[in-house]
Design a protein around this motif. Structure first.
Motif, short mmCIF file in Angstrom:
data_model
loop_
_atom_site.label_atom_id
_atom_site.label_comp_id
_atom_site.label_asym_id
_atom_site.label_seq_id
_atom_site.Cartn_x
_atom_site.Cartn_y
_atom_site.Cartn_z
N THR A 86 0.85 -1.18 0.00
CA THR A 86 0.00 0.00 0.00
C THR A 86 0.88 1.23 0.00
O THR A 86 1.64 1.45 0.95
N CYS A 104 2.51 4.59 0.55
CA CYS A 104 2.41 5.52 1.67
C CYS A 104 3.58 6.49 1.60
O CYS A 104 4.74 6.05 1.53
N ILE A 114 3.41 0.13 2.86
CA ILE A 114 3.10 -0.81 3.93
C ILE A 114 2.86 -2.17 3.30
O ILE A 114 2.01 -2.33 2.44
N THR A 156 1.76 -6.10 3.09
CA THR A 156 0.75 -7.00 3.62
C THR A 156 0.92 -8.37 3.00
O THR A 156 0.98 -8.48 1.77
N VAL A 192 -0.45 -7.83 8.29
CA VAL A 192 0.25 -6.59 7.97
C VAL A 192 1.64 -6.66 8.60
O VAL A 192 1.78 -6.93 9.80
N ASP A 228 -7.61 4.59 -1.84
CA ASP A 228 -6.50 5.19 -1.10
C ASP A 228 -5.57 5.96 -2.02
O ASP A 228 -4.42 6.21 -1.67
N TRP A 235 -1.53 7.50 8.12
CA TRP A 235 -1.26 6.27 7.38
C TRP A 235 -2.32 5.22 7.66
O TRP A 235 -2.64 4.40 6.78
N ASN A 236 -2.87 5.21 8.89
CA ASN A 236 -3.86 4.19 9.21
C ASN A 236 -5.15 4.39 8.41
O ASN A 236 -5.86 3.43 8.11
N LYS A 264 -5.19 5.39 5.28
CA LYS A 264 -4.90 4.86 3.95
C LYS A 264 -5.00 3.33 3.96
O LYS A 264 -5.56 2.72 3.04
N LEU A 265 -4.46 2.71 4.99
CA LEU A 265 -4.54 1.25 5.09
C LEU A 265 -5.98 0.81 5.32
O LEU A 265 -6.42 -0.23 4.79
N ARG A 310 -7.83 0.74 2.05
CA ARG A 310 -7.48 -0.44 1.24
C ARG A 310 -8.26 -1.67 1.72
O ARG A 310 -8.77 -2.45 0.92
#
Length: 645
Positions: A304, A306, A325, A327, A343, A503, A510-511, A513-514, A517
């Motif tokens: 993801t 970032c 990030i 995953t 994650v 996103d 950042w959380n 954006k995650l 997703r």
């Protein structure tokens, strides 16, 4: 003198063998198997469309130099296992101290996987020719696959992941977090949210993935070239900004904008993913409970994107989002259904993966994600970051087949596979019981491992658009063909997301954006659930539009009514200004406490209702009607609002 000469000649022969050539009786160069080397353009040149050539099918065909080298490697390994050779641990500890601040991925070639070797099973490898290989696929035990429950609508499938329990948790945390935001303007305008408004926020993001806008602010523009009614129908700009700021999932910080930074750092949890733990737990449970995977599954990583400084970011040159990030995802190969995920959190991820001392990180990831599916006959496809002979045997002993690429330098890979010189169109294969390894020379050298494939080769399945007759179809090993076919689950998932990314816009956190997703993943999985239930294909765009329409129909009328008017010309649940009844009580007043306060603080200025309705660009006005509480310009707009029907 004789001993020195013999040793020198032996070294020269070994060097010439490593170069892939030997000298004949008349100085002619010959290959490692004894016949003259004709080069790539010789008479023995392999051509595309011809069957592949397997070399060294018998152990007697292997050159003596390679047999001696393999024997030395095995002898040293056995002596090391018996404790005859002692490894210097002090140097390793010094290296560990120097690199303890650097978090890097360790692959299967990084050393032994001591955890698997302590399982009490037979993890000793003795490699033989493929004539004695009798590997078979595991029997697939689940009686049915696909959706566990029957769904007849996009809304029902989506709500199976986002039920009232998780939404009530989000609402509670949001309302609690909003009270801690130390902003006079925010506190004066904030009113509590509810489950209906959270679902409408999800629908807003879905539409933002369908209708690409340059910024979030442009969604509420009244410019004729940017004006889009669907966004202004759901939220006002101010309400959307407040919801985005207050969105929270767990109370990890006691206060916002705390003047004492030491108190904040002491209150924060050491778990960097703590802010999204409830979402991870809920989605992982629901993804697994709602769907039964088909036999072929794959494990890969996704990234993801970032921006900014973030310790969670990892670099992966094979992904489109090279820095983001990471995953780890377990997906169904054909549909791309994401069944479980982890994650990656750097060194702290060892706790999530339940990684034991001495266990490789790739092995821990595989065991974490595949553990609920062991002993059910699944066939798992992985790349060379995870694969190793030890892991393949561990999975086979637990009723799961394993297929994938392999690094030739990995531990326990036979020296014969690693060192054999191959020409294009040649391959070599060996097996150790139920684990087979094959090395094939195409344009590049490819090494594969499997617990259910032999050394058979075949032609690729003809696609819907076959190649022209003048272009021959190349032969490939069967395990390569199956790997190319079933190792695309994560890529299929990413391809489905590409036109509808939620996103793609920059997020302050950042959380968030995650989280967007994961919301997108749940939408994709919902479509697969509906297709499995109805046995029909559903267009991705039509599915998302149907889902948004259902959410707005069921939940928009029940959103909190925090204002008395709306600027949207479409149907809205907020109170629309009532017809004006002639009265002498309609007077313009300042919305602030005084003219000086209104001049200093722009929060007491609002956009004129008439200007917005007429599509005119205007400045904010500090005046409103004393009775109607509607912001209006003193000149023209105040009179027009109270005299028009």
């Amino acid at each position: 003198m004789d001993s020195e000469r013999n040793e020198r000649e032996g070294n020269e022969r070994r060097i010439s063998w490593r170069r892939g050539e030997q000298r004949g009786v008349r100085g002619q160069r010959v290959g490692v198997r004894g016949y003259p080397s004709r080069g790539r353009r010789g008479n023995n040149q392999w051509e595309v469309g011809h069957p592949l050539n397997e070399i060294w099918m018998n152990d007697e065909d292997v050159p003596p130099e390679l047999v001696s080298l393999a024997t030395d490697v095995m002898r040293k390994r056995q002596m090391k296992m018996q404790g005859v050779i002692k490894v210097e641990r002090n140097n390793e500890r010094e290296v560990d101290r120097e690199t303890e601040n650097y978090d890097e991925f360790l692959d299967a070639s990084g050393g032994a996987d001591s955890h698997l070797s302590l399982e009490g099973q037979n993890f000793h490898f003795e490699w033989s020719t493929m004539k004695s290989f009798q590997g078979q696929e595991e029997n697939f035990r689940p009686e049915r696959t696909g959706s566990v429950y029957a769904f007849d609508s996009a809304y029902g499938a989506f709500r199976s992941y986002w039920d009232d329990d998780i939404l009530e948790l989000i609402v509670t945390e949001m309302n609690l977090y909003a009270t801690k935001i130390q902003s006079v303007t925010f506190q004066s305008e904030w009113y509590p949210t509810n489950v209906h408004e959270i679902l409408c926020l999800f629908s807003f993001w879905m539409m933002l993935g369908i209708i690409r806008m340059p910024t979030a602010t442009s969604c509420f523009s009244v410019d004729p070239l940017l004006k889009t009614e669907v966004f202004r129908r759901i939220f006002t700009r101010r309400r959307y900004e407040m919801l985005s700021r207050a969105l929270h999932f767990i109370d990890s910080e006691p206060a916002v904008n705390n003047p004492n930074p030491s108190n904040i750092s002491a209150a924060r949890s050491s778990d960097r993913l703590n802010r999204l733990r409830p979402i991870f737990t809920q989605l992982n449970y629901r993804f697994q409970a709602n769907y039964i995977l088909d036999k072929d599954i794959c494990l890969n990583e996704s990234s993801t994107l970032c921006e900014g400084t973030l310790t969670l970011k990892q670099f992966n040159e094979t992904k489109a989002s090279k820095l983001g990030i990471r995953t780890f995802e377990l997906c169904e190969s054909i549909t791309g259904y994401l069944w479980s995920f982890v994650v990656y959190d750097g060194k702290q991820s060892s706790t999530d993966l339940m990684q034991t001392p001495g266990e490789l990180k790739g092995t821990a990831v595989v065991k974490k994600l595949i553990s609920p599916l062991l002993n059910k006959g699944y066939r798992l496809f992985m790349d060379n970051w995870y694969n190793s002979p030890l892991l393949a045997r561990f999975l086979k002993l637990n009723g799961t087949d394993c297929v994938g690429t392999l690094r030739s330098s990995c531990r326990d890979v036979p020296t014969l596979i690693n060192k054999a010189p191959l020409k294009r169109g040649e391959y070599i294969a060996r097996h150790s019981g139920d684990v087979s390894i094959l090395s094939w020379q195409d344009n590049d050298r490819v090494t594969m491992i499997s617990t259910c494939h032999g050394s058979a080769t075949a032609l690729p399945t003809v696609s819907s658009r076959p190649p022209p007759p003048t272009r021959p179809i190349p032969f490939k090993p069967q395990m390569v063909l199956d790997y190319n076919k079933f190792m695309r689950g994560v890529d299929t998932e990413d391809q489905m997301f590409e036109p509808y990314l939620l996103d793609i816009k920059r997020c302050a956190k950042w959380n968030m954006k995650l989280f967007k997703r994961l919301l997108n993943v749940s939408i994709q999985n919902s479509r697969i659930l509906l297709e499995s239930s109805t046995q029909k294909n559903h267009n991705h765009l039509a599915f998302r539009l149907s889902l948004v329409d259902s959410i707005l129909t069921y939940h928009l009328p029940y959103c909190p009514q925090g204002r008395r008017f709306t600027i949207s010309s479409s149907i809205s649940t907020h109170q629309i200004p009532q017809p004006i009844i002639p009265s002498n009580t309609h007077w313009p007043v300042l919305m602030g406490r005084s003219a000086a306060t209104a001049a200093r603080n722009r929060s007491f200025r609002k956009r004129c209702f008439i200007c917005l309705r007429e599509g005119r660009k205007s400045q904010k006005t500090p005046y409103c009607c004393e009775t109607c509480q509607v912001p209006l310009c003193i000149i023209n707009c105040f009179k027009l609002y109270h005299t028009s029907q």
